[in-house]
Design a protein around this motif. Structure first.
Motif, short mmCIF file in Angstrom:
data_model
loop_
_atom_site.label_atom_id
_atom_site.label_comp_id
_atom_site.label_asym_id
_atom_site.label_seq_id
_atom_site.Cartn_x
_atom_site.Cartn_y
_atom_site.Cartn_z
N VAL A 95 0.58 -1.16 -0.02
CA VAL A 95 -0.25 -0.17 -0.14
C VAL A 95 0.76 1.72 0.00
CG1 VAL A 95 -2.17 1.64 1.21
CG2 VAL A 95 -1.80 -1.15 0.53
N GLY A 101 -14.15 4.71 -0.34
CA GLY A 101 -13.64 3.97 0.35
C GLY A 101 -14.29 4.83 1.83
N LEU A 148 -14.10 2.55 5.68
CA LEU A 148 -13.07 1.34 5.65
C LEU A 148 -12.18 1.68 6.09
CD1 LEU A 148 -13.04 0.34 1.64
CD2 LEU A 148 -14.00 -0.53 3.59
N LYS A 178 -7.12 1.05 3.96
CA LYS A 178 -7.74 0.44 2.73
C LYS A 178 -8.12 1.84 2.21
CE LYS A 178 -9.27 -4.29 4.15
NZ LYS A 178 -10.42 -4.94 4.38
N ASN A 205 -7.29 2.75 -1.88
CA ASN A 205 -8.21 3.08 -2.86
C ASN A 205 -8.07 4.47 -2.94
OD1 ASN A 205 -9.59 1.35 -2.86
ND2 ASN A 205 -11.78 1.86 -1.59
#
Length: 404
Positions: free
Chosen positions: A4, A85, A88, A92, A96
């Motif tokens: 990420v 998102g 979330l 995450k 996104n």
């Protein structure tokens, strides 16, 4: 998290590059696109059976390329990722935002590389519109789809172990054609915004029907959830009569769905096959409890007529129409020259495998997975393609949540 962070860092670098190289050609339009991006907080994408069916985000992201340029599209993409998102965890939402921003930046560069213009209002005639706007926009659409696909498949591969190739094919089957539709809608929005000089009104004209379509899909999704709850009640009734079958229907449904996907069935056939796997034993609820508990489910001859009973119980439910044949004939699919449909053979094999590995055979013996596979592969009615699909489905990790 390392992945990420890498994607986020790459998105920032590419975003900085396009900002420095191209700037923000239309700041007021950028403000409108940012408002459209924030609109997703109250109008999220319509997701039905884990597939995104109507996505305003894809249209807004693509239409922004000729209007606000790669730099503006990069910022809009980041905001879209955050708004999509909502709810979330932060990591995450970061992924996104990075994924959408990176796709927009690279899509913008591809758009310009393919001959696209940031001044579509200067294009005169159909030929110039096609060469300077339509074709570059569709090339950028493909580029954005590829970036999103690779980024998503990679994070799924790292987090769950599902092969990238499998995940990419799975997403393409469900949403591949949708990207073409998004491209056409985005092109219409750009033409109305700039060459037709409607400005932000173009967004209202183009996106309003999509909002209505989203509402309709959400209603459909809610109806499907109600149907799912009804099916779970039927399964619970089976498990109440035969406690040894606890979890059997859910496992057969999951395995049947995976095998159907592996064999390339259509999304609707996959859904019907999964439902058939869930409900294939419902007919047992019409049999006396002592008989159900003594039934040798591994022997089709001893299982009597409960598949026909299942089909009779469920036959009047229109939403189960595609699942009736696999439910009725799943045991026949294990016989030589049965002529049964592929979904019926899938459910039959998934059912037989789970019985051998979880419930036990006629002698009460529970077999190891490899031994059960070997036994089923030896059965005359089993063709190699289905046996291979069973093996792949068994070795594939569990699926992640909703696909976008």
């Amino acid at each position: 998290m390392a992945y990420v962070v890498i994607v986020a860092a790459f998105a920032v670098l590419v975003g900085a590059f396009v900002v420095r190289g191209y700037g923000f050609p239309d700041v007021p339009a950028l403000g409108v696109f940012l408002l459209l991006a924030l609109l997703h907080i109250v109008l999220p994408d319509a997701v039905v059976e884990t597939q995104t069916r109507v996505s305003l985000a894809s249209v807004v992201q693509l239409a922004g390329l000729p209007i606000v340029g790669p730099a503006g599209a990069s910022v809009v993409g980041a905001v879209l990722g955050v708004s999509l998102g909502r709810g979330l965890p932060w990591n995450k939402r970061l992924f996104n935002a990075a994924q959408f921003s990176l796709a927009a930046s690279l899509g913008g560069l591809v758009y310009l590389w393919a001959g696209g213009t940031l001044l579509p209002e200067l294009l005169a005639g159909p030929t110039e519109l096609v060469e300077g706007l339509a074709l570059p926009l569709f090339v950028a659409d493909v580029a954005q789809a590829v970036v999103n696909l690779v980024a998503l498949a990679a994070v799924v591969r790292i987090s769950t172990g599902i092969p990238m190739r499998h995940q990419m094919l799975l997403v393409l089957r469900g949403t591949g054609l949708a990207y073409v539709g998004y491209g056409v809608i985005a092109l219409t929005m750009v033409v109305l915004w700039r060459p037709a000089d409607l400005g932000p009104t173009a967004a209202v004209i183009v996106l309003a029907p999509l909002v209505v379509a989203q509402w309709a899909y959400r209603q459909h999704a809610e109806e499907l959830r109600g149907q799912q709850r009804a099916l779970e009640v039927l399964v619970a009734a089976v498990e109440a009569k035969a406690p040894r079958l606890a979890g059997h229907s859910a496992r057969v449904a999951e395995l049947s769905g995976r095998m159907a996907e592996q064999l390339g069935l259509s999304p609707q056939q996959v859904a019907d096959t999964r439902v058939a796997g869930m409900l294939h034993d419902v007919g047992q609820t019409s049999l006396p409890t002592p008989l159900v508990r003594a039934l040798d489910l591994t022997d089709p001859a001893a299982s009597r007529d409960y598949p026909a009973r299942s089909a009779a119980i469920l036959g009047d439910l229109d939403f189960l129409r595609g699942a009736i044949d696999p439910i009725l004939r799943h045991q026949e699919g294990m016989s030589v020259g049965s002529g049964t449909s592929l979904p019926a053979r899938i459910v039959g094999l998934a059912d037989a495998y789970d019985l051998l590995t979880q419930v036990g055979d006629a002698l009460g013996r529970v077999h190891a997975p490899t031994r059960a596979e070997a036994l089923l592969a030896e059965r005359a009615g089993n063709d190699p393609a289905i046996a291979r699909a069973l093996h792949v489905a068994l070795t594939r990790p569990s699926e992640p949540g909703p696909r976008r």
